[in-house]
Design a protein around this motif. Structure first.
Motif, PDB file in Angstrom:
ATOM      1  N   THR A 102       0.827  -1.207   0.000  1.00  0.00           N
ATOM      2  CA  THR A 102       0.000   0.000   0.000  1.00  0.00           C
ATOM      3  C   THR A 102       0.863   1.259   0.000  1.00  0.00           C
ATOM      4  N   ALA A 103       1.981   1.205   0.699  1.00  0.00           N
ATOM      5  CA  ALA A 103       2.889   2.365   0.703  1.00  0.00           C
ATOM      6  C   ALA A 103       3.454   2.591  -0.698  1.00  0.00           C
ATOM      7  N   LEU A 104       3.827   1.511  -1.383  1.00  0.00           N
ATOM      8  CA  LEU A 104       4.387   1.664  -2.739  1.00  0.00           C
ATOM      9  C   LEU A 104       3.292   2.113  -3.715  1.00  0.00           C
ATOM     10  N   ASN A 105       2.065   1.601  -3.499  1.00  0.00           N
ATOM     11  CA  ASN A 105       0.904   1.957  -4.334  1.00  0.00           C
ATOM     12  C   ASN A 105       1.218   1.945  -5.828  1.00  0.00           C
ATOM     13  N   GLN A 106       1.848   0.863  -6.278  1.00  0.00           N
ATOM     14  CA  GLN A 106       2.145   0.718  -7.696  1.00  0.00           C
ATOM     15  C   GLN A 106       0.862   0.361  -8.439  1.00  0.00           C
ATOM     16  N   ASN A 107       0.806   0.725  -9.701  1.00  0.00           N
ATOM     17  CA  ASN A 107      -0.293   0.296 -10.552  1.00  0.00           C
ATOM     18  C   ASN A 107       0.303  -0.651 -11.587  1.00  0.00           C
ATOM     19  N   ALA A 108      -0.021  -1.956 -11.442  1.00  0.00           N
ATOM     20  CA  ALA A 108       0.645  -2.981 -12.238  1.00  0.00           C
ATOM     21  C   ALA A 108       0.285  -2.920 -13.725  1.00  0.00           C
ATOM     22  N   VAL A 109      -0.629  -2.033 -14.094  1.00  0.00           N
ATOM     23  CA  VAL A 109      -1.087  -2.011 -15.485  1.00  0.00           C
ATOM     24  C   VAL A 109       0.034  -1.695 -16.469  1.00  0.00           C
ATOM     25  N   LYS A 110       1.041  -0.914 -16.027  1.00  0.00           N
ATOM     26  CA  LYS A 110       2.077  -0.538 -16.991  1.00  0.00           C
ATOM     27  C   LYS A 110       3.395  -0.212 -16.308  1.00  0.00           C
TER      28      LYS A 110
ATOM     29  N   ALA B 314     -28.222   8.864 -14.846  1.00  0.00           N
ATOM     30  CA  ALA B 314     -27.541   7.678 -15.374  1.00  0.00           C
ATOM     31  C   ALA B 314     -28.155   6.409 -14.800  1.00  0.00           C
ATOM     32  N   ASP B 315     -28.266   5.382 -15.634  1.00  0.00           N
ATOM     33  CA  ASP B 315     -28.716   4.082 -15.137  1.00  0.00           C
ATOM     34  C   ASP B 315     -27.616   3.409 -14.335  1.00  0.00           C
ATOM     35  N   SER B 316     -26.376   3.701 -14.687  1.00  0.00           N
ATOM     36  CA  SER B 316     -25.252   3.150 -13.931  1.00  0.00           C
ATOM     37  C   SER B 316     -24.078   4.116 -13.985  1.00  0.00           C
ATOM     38  N   VAL B 317     -23.260   4.088 -12.957  1.00  0.00           N
ATOM     39  CA  VAL B 317     -22.128   5.013 -12.829  1.00  0.00           C
ATOM     40  C   VAL B 317     -20.924   4.258 -12.266  1.00  0.00           C
ATOM     41  N   THR B 318     -19.767   4.463 -12.873  1.00  0.00           N
ATOM     42  CA  THR B 318     -18.513   3.890 -12.360  1.00  0.00           C
ATOM     43  C   THR B 318     -17.691   4.973 -11.648  1.00  0.00           C
ATOM     44  N   ILE B 319     -17.168   4.641 -10.481  1.00  0.00           N
ATOM     45  CA  ILE B 319     -16.267   5.550  -9.748  1.00  0.00           C
ATOM     46  C   ILE B 319     -15.047   4.764  -9.285  1.00  0.00           C
ATOM     47  N   ASP B 320     -13.871   5.273  -9.554  1.00  0.00           N
ATOM     48  CA  ASP B 320     -12.651   4.621  -9.082  1.00  0.00           C
ATOM     49  C   ASP B 320     -12.253   5.146  -7.706  1.00  0.00           C
ATOM     50  N   GLY B 321     -12.211   4.257  -6.742  1.00  0.00           N
ATOM     51  CA  GLY B 321     -11.759   4.650  -5.408  1.00  0.00           C
ATOM     52  C   GLY B 321     -10.288   5.020  -5.396  1.00  0.00           C
ATOM     53  N   HIS B 322      -9.502   4.377  -6.275  1.00  0.00           N
ATOM     54  CA  HIS B 322      -8.044   4.577  -6.243  1.00  0.00           C
ATOM     55  C   HIS B 322      -7.619   5.823  -7.005  1.00  0.00           C
ATOM     56  N   LYS B 323      -8.582   6.574  -7.498  1.00  0.00           N
ATOM     57  CA  LYS B 323      -8.207   7.818  -8.170  1.00  0.00           C
ATOM     58  C   LYS B 323      -8.493   8.971  -7.213  1.00  0.00           C
ATOM     59  N   GLN B 324      -9.541   9.749  -7.490  1.00  0.00           N
ATOM     60  CA  GLN B 324      -9.738  10.945  -6.666  1.00  0.00           C
ATOM     61  C   GLN B 324     -10.468  10.686  -5.350  1.00  0.00           C
ATOM     62  N   MET B 325     -10.568   9.423  -4.952  1.00  0.00           N
ATOM     63  CA  MET B 325     -11.025   9.173  -3.590  1.00  0.00           C
ATOM     64  C   MET B 325      -9.838   8.789  -2.703  1.00  0.00           C
ATOM     65  N   TYR B 326      -8.639   8.778  -3.292  1.00  0.00           N
ATOM     66  CA  TYR B 326      -7.401   8.624  -2.534  1.00  0.00           C
ATOM     67  C   TYR B 326      -7.342   7.335  -1.728  1.00  0.00           C
ATOM     68  N   LEU B 327      -7.851   6.255  -2.350  1.00  0.00           N
ATOM     69  CA  LEU B 327      -7.765   4.944  -1.718  1.00  0.00           C
ATOM     70  C   LEU B 327      -6.711   4.126  -2.460  1.00  0.00           C
ATOM     71  N   PRO B 328      -6.251   3.040  -1.860  1.00  0.00           N
ATOM     72  CA  PRO B 328      -5.256   2.223  -2.562  1.00  0.00           C
ATOM     73  C   PRO B 328      -5.877   1.576  -3.808  1.00  0.00           C
ATOM     74  N   MET B 329      -5.037   1.090  -4.698  1.00  0.00           N
ATOM     75  CA  MET B 329      -5.465   0.336  -5.873  1.00  0.00           C
ATOM     76  C   MET B 329      -6.387  -0.805  -5.445  1.00  0.00           C
ATOM     77  N   GLY B 330      -7.385  -1.086  -6.275  1.00  0.00           N
ATOM     78  CA  GLY B 330      -8.213  -2.270  -6.011  1.00  0.00           C
ATOM     79  C   GLY B 330      -9.576  -1.957  -5.422  1.00  0.00           C
ATOM     80  N   ILE B 331      -9.988  -0.685  -5.457  1.00  0.00           N
ATOM     81  CA  ILE B 331     -11.299  -0.320  -4.906  1.00  0.00           C
ATOM     82  C   ILE B 331     -12.054   0.532  -5.917  1.00  0.00           C
TER      83      ILE B 331
END
Lengths: 528, 528
Positions: A102-110, B314-331
């Motif tokens: 979590t500290a490294l917070n790498q994104n494995a996509v690229k 919208a009938d459906s909406v996608t939000i990335d937690g790991h972007k502007q919600m400042y959460l780790p990758m995978g949410i």
């Protein structure tokens, strides 16, 4: 802003949080119970406010609800007496590693967002590929870091792994030819009609994981066209019926997208005859996928690896890291015998995934994803082949112990001889035992016994001292199929001792005795 | 065995590992560089051994390779001068929480393995649903813990979220009717022919994320049938062309599975006119999906939320937690306006996911998955609406600062006025500046400038002091479309200050100056 700054002061705050949570985690890990006996309705009420908090809480304000509402009432999946699902205790190095990931917070996509993690992931996948396929050192030298090659893909779950494998199979079977641009471009209807097929199917045993229903649905095949072949009393696919199904599809001009072999069914651990399925798939010229989500790590064991003979002929193989590789949730692998197979699903994008690059996201269902490869890399080094061999051998040894215990107890009956470390059995209420011993149960008895077992499992779960799951099985009763509810034990937790196994069975005896009294007070159990 | 035991002794070992890794992580987080300048070929060599380690390594033996090969050469995605991708610094509470999540090791697929996490996840999703749709408290009381309702699904990535939304759309549009069992059961060919369609399409702007290509492929639609509508110079979909495309599909008897609105394109941050797209989708009676992976958190900001007007349709909406919600990758989250829409993808299994239960895995593409809801729950409480509002407002303010800087510097040219906090610009080599100022560049000039920018970005990335990504854009040049390579900045890291922005631009000026000299020594740059 203070939440983000790596200043000396915020480091102190982080440390304070760290210590509080570490105490919480350690207390949780030491608990032998499987869960609290809180009423689920009450638990839901604690999470019923739908308003977003406006002002942020201080951590001290938030901590009590984290501790009391969430952690206290989480399930002790690592408890030695929680032996009902495929979650287990984890090696301790995964916890500090989780923080590092979590500290490294790498994104494995690229590569641009996961530089060292990219070759690290490819190496770890290459090593696991070698465990299955055992190609030469030269083969791996040629493919492990070759951007044209995909030995495996790291994904977040077994379902995505199985879907990915079948996606590759579909796109390869219905690829571009002449003026036809392939199913990827033109879609499934156009592809089937171009190739002259009247529909497409996937064939496996009726014990296939439900992710195959999802795959058949998603890929446009339709779950009716997921052909489920009956199994024998060892939970292995019936090869004769499989062969017939293949011939039938061919005569109907239906494309067989893939034949599935299961290496460890989810419900009872049965391993299909992989070698024989491989032959059938080869002569039908179709993709052979092995779902070894549960069973693959048997390959680490000299004693047990022969049970997976034939897996090296699979075109693709799924392995769950979070099962018998003892990694946290979220680490699953899918492997390909042919390093070029996954090109069938390749995509690129101008701002991120580029052709010719080593970007891991080029050939994968998922896009952005965490650097979970670090766990795999660490486990292969810190557990090693010998460590995994020990863990697998122990799990299977303890399963034999539990099976023996069940065989000697009149209260229980084993449903099938286990292939590996899953056991399916039933509690037989007292009035039925005599007849059960003499194989004289009639169909309506099974109904009553099943209802009793379902109730037993629910009460055991609610009381929370120990945990066993339940499943629904078809068994043969004279010439009829009878559907029963059975208890299901998974023996994979290294912390589970013989004493724990005895305690789980004792707990069931105690609860069952109480239920039998209640039942007799209520009068005879009626079948609804 | 010692690896698993929560004994006092192993707790000490875990603590020792913990401390070593904490030092490593803190050093990593304090680093201002974006990455080391190691040659990638050399890095790959360090990960070239394909043999599985037989005997396990002690942690002390493993530590050096972890530190030197992996952590040292990871990408400092949290560095204030790494402003080229959508990864950012994270609030410090996520690191201790990551350890807790791993210690709990819940499997969110079902209540039996994620008791408290199940209502916790549903509550957090319900709160986010309310941010978008703003229904009444009563609505949420009715649906938040109702096992018939699915307000949202937590998934591991944005691609899975978009695929899930379109999967629901497809299965609803081609559901069971009369004797027809629906696309889920009978497959896509049968469904299209039953309903009398000649194929199916998905329509959105040509700036759709590449996950839509994956979705069109996976779902059997075919990526040729993903219709990509041109955008205007603000990166917004051309509504007239969208309308024409809808009419064309209808006249061709093609099912329009969904129309996509983008709230924050990946390459430049453009926000489509959601309200207008909603009207078009409504009159075409089709599903309206908004990919707000990047932009949705603007809803937290009173100042900027108007930019997303229409998202509530919208009938459906996608939000990335790991972007502007400042959460780790995978949410990542996908939300549904109609709480019953996701029934179209429901699956069950006897050993795990049961009808009528609150098991979260009933309606989701993924099966087993970690208890990531804990991060979301914590962030909503510890950052709160006000915290997120501050973060969003700051990101947009800094983007304006950087845009102003670029406008005043003769060396750079802004490609489009930014909607939010992504900037796309070009470095203009000296010989072209005069003509650029007077809008007199010819097509071949753009080629040379593009090649220069690509080289600039690659050198900047390799040197590793700062980081900006690059993208490919189409711009209008008189009456022609010209494809250019541009630099791309993402201003979301709360640690990035004006000084850092200046430093990134200065770094580019320095590198560009060196490249210009090299280029002039080599003679005129040729277009290949």
């Amino acid at each position: 802003m203070q939440l983000f700054n790596p200043s000396a002061q915020s480091q102190l705050v982080e440390q304070a949080i760290e210590e509080k949570l570490a105490v919480l985690a350690q207390a949780f890990l030491h608990e032998n119970l499987s869960t609290t006996d809180i009423d689920f309705e009450h638990l839901m009420e604690r999470f019923s406010d739908s308003e977003l908090p406006r002002a942020p809480f201080e951590f001290e304000q938030y901590f009590p609800s984290l501790a009391e509402d969430i952690v206290t009432h989480a399930v002790h999946t690592s408890s030695p007496r929680f032996i009902g699902h495929m979650t287990s205790a984890l090696p301790y190095f995964v916890r500090p590693l989780a923080k590092l990931v979590t500290a490294l917070n790498q994104n494995a996509v690229k590569v641009e967002t996961a530089k060292s993690l990219s070759p690290c992931e490819r190496q770890s996948l290459g090593r696991m590929h070698r465990l299955i396929y055992q190609y030469s050192t030269d083969f791996y030298k040629q493919h492990i870091h070759n951007h044209q090659s995909t030995l495996g893909i790291l994904v977040s779950g077994g379902t995505v792994a199985n879907i990915t494998a079948l996606w590759c199979a579909r796109n390869n079977a219905l690829g571009a030819r002449g003026k036809f641009a392939g199913v990827e471009q033109e879609g499934l209807s156009a592809a089937l009609s171009f190739y002259g097929y009247k529909g497409a199917t996937i064939i496996g045993s009726n014990l296939m994981h439900y992710s195959f229903d999802k795959a058949a649905d998603l890929l446009g095949i339709g779950s009716q066209n997921l052909i489920k072949i009956p199994v024998d009393d060892r939970n292995h696919i019936d090869l004769k019926l499989l062969h017939q199904a293949v011939l039938h599809c061919q005569s109907q001009r239906k494309l067989i997208l893939a034949i599935i072999g299961i290496a460890g069914t989810t419900d009872a651990g049965g391993i299909d005859p992989l070698h024989d399925i491989a032959s059938i798939a080869r002569s039908a010229k179709t993709h052979f996928h092995v779902d070894a989500a549960w069973g693959d790590p048997l390959l680490f064991s000299r004693q047990h690896r022969h049970k997976l003979a034939g897996i090296e002929q699979a075109d693709s193989v799924t392995i769950d890291g979070h099962k018998q590789m003892y990694l946290p949730m979220g680490i699953v692998m899918v492997f390909f015998r042919n390093p070029h197979l996954a090109k069938a699903i390749e995509k690129s994008a101008s701002y991120t995934i580029r052709n010719g690059s080593l970007d891991l996201g080029k050939r994968s269902l998922e896009g952005s994803r965490p650097g979970m490869a670090l766990f795999l890399h660490a486990a292969l080094n810190l557990i090693g082949v010998e460590g995994y061999e020990f863990l697998i051998d122990e799990g299977l040894r303890k399963t034999q112990y539990m099976a023996e215990r069940i065989r000697t107890m009149p209260e229980f009956e084993l449903i099938a001889k286990p292939d590996i470390n899953l056991l399916v059995y039933q509690y037989i209420p007292e009035p039925f035992r005599e007849r059960a011993t003499h194989k004289q149960l009639i169909k309506s008895d099974y109904c009553v016994i099943s209802r009793f077992n379902e109730r037993l499992q629910k009460v055991q779960r609610q009381v929370g001292r120990t945990f066993i799951s339940r499943t629904v099985k078809s068994i043969r009763h004279f010439d009829q199929e009878v559907t029963i509810v059975a208890l299901r034990a998974v023996l994979a937790n290294p912390l589970t001792s013989e004493t724990d196994i005895d305690a789980v069975l004792d707990d069931q005896l105690q609860i069952a005795a109480r239920l039998e009294i209640e039942t007799s007070l209520e009068g005879p159990v009626r079948v609804v």
